[in-house]
Motif scaffolding. Sequence first.
Motif, PDB file in Angstrom:
ATOM      1  N   PHE A 135     -17.171 -10.077 -11.276  1.00  0.00           N
ATOM      2  CA  PHE A 135     -17.206 -11.753 -11.487  1.00  0.00           C
ATOM      3  C   PHE A 135     -15.908 -12.049 -12.502  1.00  0.00           C
ATOM      4  CE2 PHE A 135     -20.718 -10.597 -14.039  1.00  0.00           C
ATOM      5  CZ  PHE A 135     -20.530 -10.708 -15.350  1.00  0.00           C
ATOM      6  N   GLY A 136     -15.597 -13.346 -12.457  1.00  0.00           N
ATOM      7  CA  GLY A 136     -14.530 -13.854 -13.341  1.00  0.00           C
ATOM      8  C   GLY A 136     -15.087 -13.976 -14.783  1.00  0.00           C
ATOM      9  N   SER A 182     -14.076 -21.970 -11.108  1.00  0.00           N
ATOM     10  CA  SER A 182     -15.158 -21.522 -10.188  1.00  0.00           C
ATOM     11  C   SER A 182     -15.178 -20.013 -10.245  1.00  0.00           C
ATOM     12  CB  SER A 182     -14.702 -21.825  -8.730  1.00  0.00           C
ATOM     13  OG  SER A 182     -13.669 -21.298  -8.335  1.00  0.00           O
ATOM     14  N   THR A 183     -14.278 -19.526 -10.805  1.00  0.00           N
ATOM     15  CA  THR A 183     -14.072 -17.890 -10.857  1.00  0.00           C
ATOM     16  C   THR A 183     -14.639 -17.709 -12.325  1.00  0.00           C
ATOM     17  OG1 THR A 183     -11.821 -17.809 -11.342  1.00  0.00           O
ATOM     18  CG2 THR A 183     -12.446 -17.836  -9.128  1.00  0.00           C
ATOM     19  N   MET A 199      -6.799 -18.325 -14.175  1.00  0.00           N
ATOM     20  CA  MET A 199      -8.282 -18.401 -13.787  1.00  0.00           C
ATOM     21  C   MET A 199      -8.922 -19.724 -13.480  1.00  0.00           C
ATOM     22  SD  MET A 199     -11.632 -16.641 -15.139  1.00  0.00           S
ATOM     23  CE  MET A 199     -10.946 -15.074 -15.488  1.00  0.00           C
ATOM     24  N   ARG A 210     -17.222 -16.973 -14.579  1.00  0.00           N
ATOM     25  CA  ARG A 210     -18.633 -17.008 -14.604  1.00  0.00           C
ATOM     26  C   ARG A 210     -19.108 -16.799 -15.972  1.00  0.00           C
ATOM     27  NH1 ARG A 210     -22.215 -12.459 -11.843  1.00  0.00           N
ATOM     28  NH2 ARG A 210     -24.337 -13.197 -12.602  1.00  0.00           N
TER      29      ARG A 210
END
Length: 310
Positions: A35-36, A4-5, A1, A7
């Motif tokens: 979201f991540g 940016s991903t 991951m 969150r």
Amino acid sequence: MNESTARVTVLIVTYNHARYVAAAIDSALMQEADFGVEILISEDFSTDGTREIVERYVSDHPERLAAIFSTSNVRSNEVVARGLRVARGRYVSILDGDDLWTSRTKLKDQASHLDVHPELSAIFYNAVVADGDEVTSTRWTPADQKPIVSQRDIWEGNPFATCAGMMRTACVRNVPSWYADFFPITDWPLYVLCAKTADIAFVDEVAGVYRLHPGGLVSALPSRLKLDAIEGFYRRMAQVMDTQGANSARGGCSRYFYEWSMRYLAEGDLPSARSCFLRSLRGGGIGRGMPKRDIARLGLHLLKSSVRKR
């Protein structure tokens, strides 16, 4: 991951939680989010098999889990701080290895709330208390808890279960060096740092289970030892904060123990009431955050009550 991903960062902190840590990790893995989410596990050289359980989970879910292992028992808040320093999410939620989340949308809901309310530094839900393996209906945070907690409020006591919150990572990522020595009080100093930036929100919805058991830290201490630990927290915070923060710590200490003295007095527990009264005096906040007339009135009441008992 990639960064940016991610969150939200979940930071699971664990030591000798072999009986419970799988449930904690599973409750993080079950989160439904669009979201991540990165899940970091900070493990402090357990001796009961916790480390092996964590290693197995990381091996089974390498794309979702990462771990930081101690090479010896650190037994300090560095176990939390090292996770905060590397957290990639905009928001961070801490989960002790003996607690768990019951809401599948806890992360999604709290992140959405912070997105909509940039004026907040953190948000907390409620948690039910478990006595060992028995989950009760008792909520950790009282129902009369204010929906907005200010910097002054958080100095008067920590009303939140660790597992119930989400903080803006920017408020706690670079925790001061003094934080490591506040163990076993891990979360309250972080909330002080958050509230120094902006208010904290409270929503009275149950999102997790906060476990009390003999292997716990502050939550399992006998009453007097717990009060000793909290008085020590205030004293150390007054030493490490700036002038304004030190005055807030002293005022918070005097108010905190004043309230406990009043509560013990109402219950007829004079020894505990007197002990908390003296702690309130030692706090150094009389005349600052604690009106002199209130403490004088309480002292006179305690004196009269003691005379009547003889």
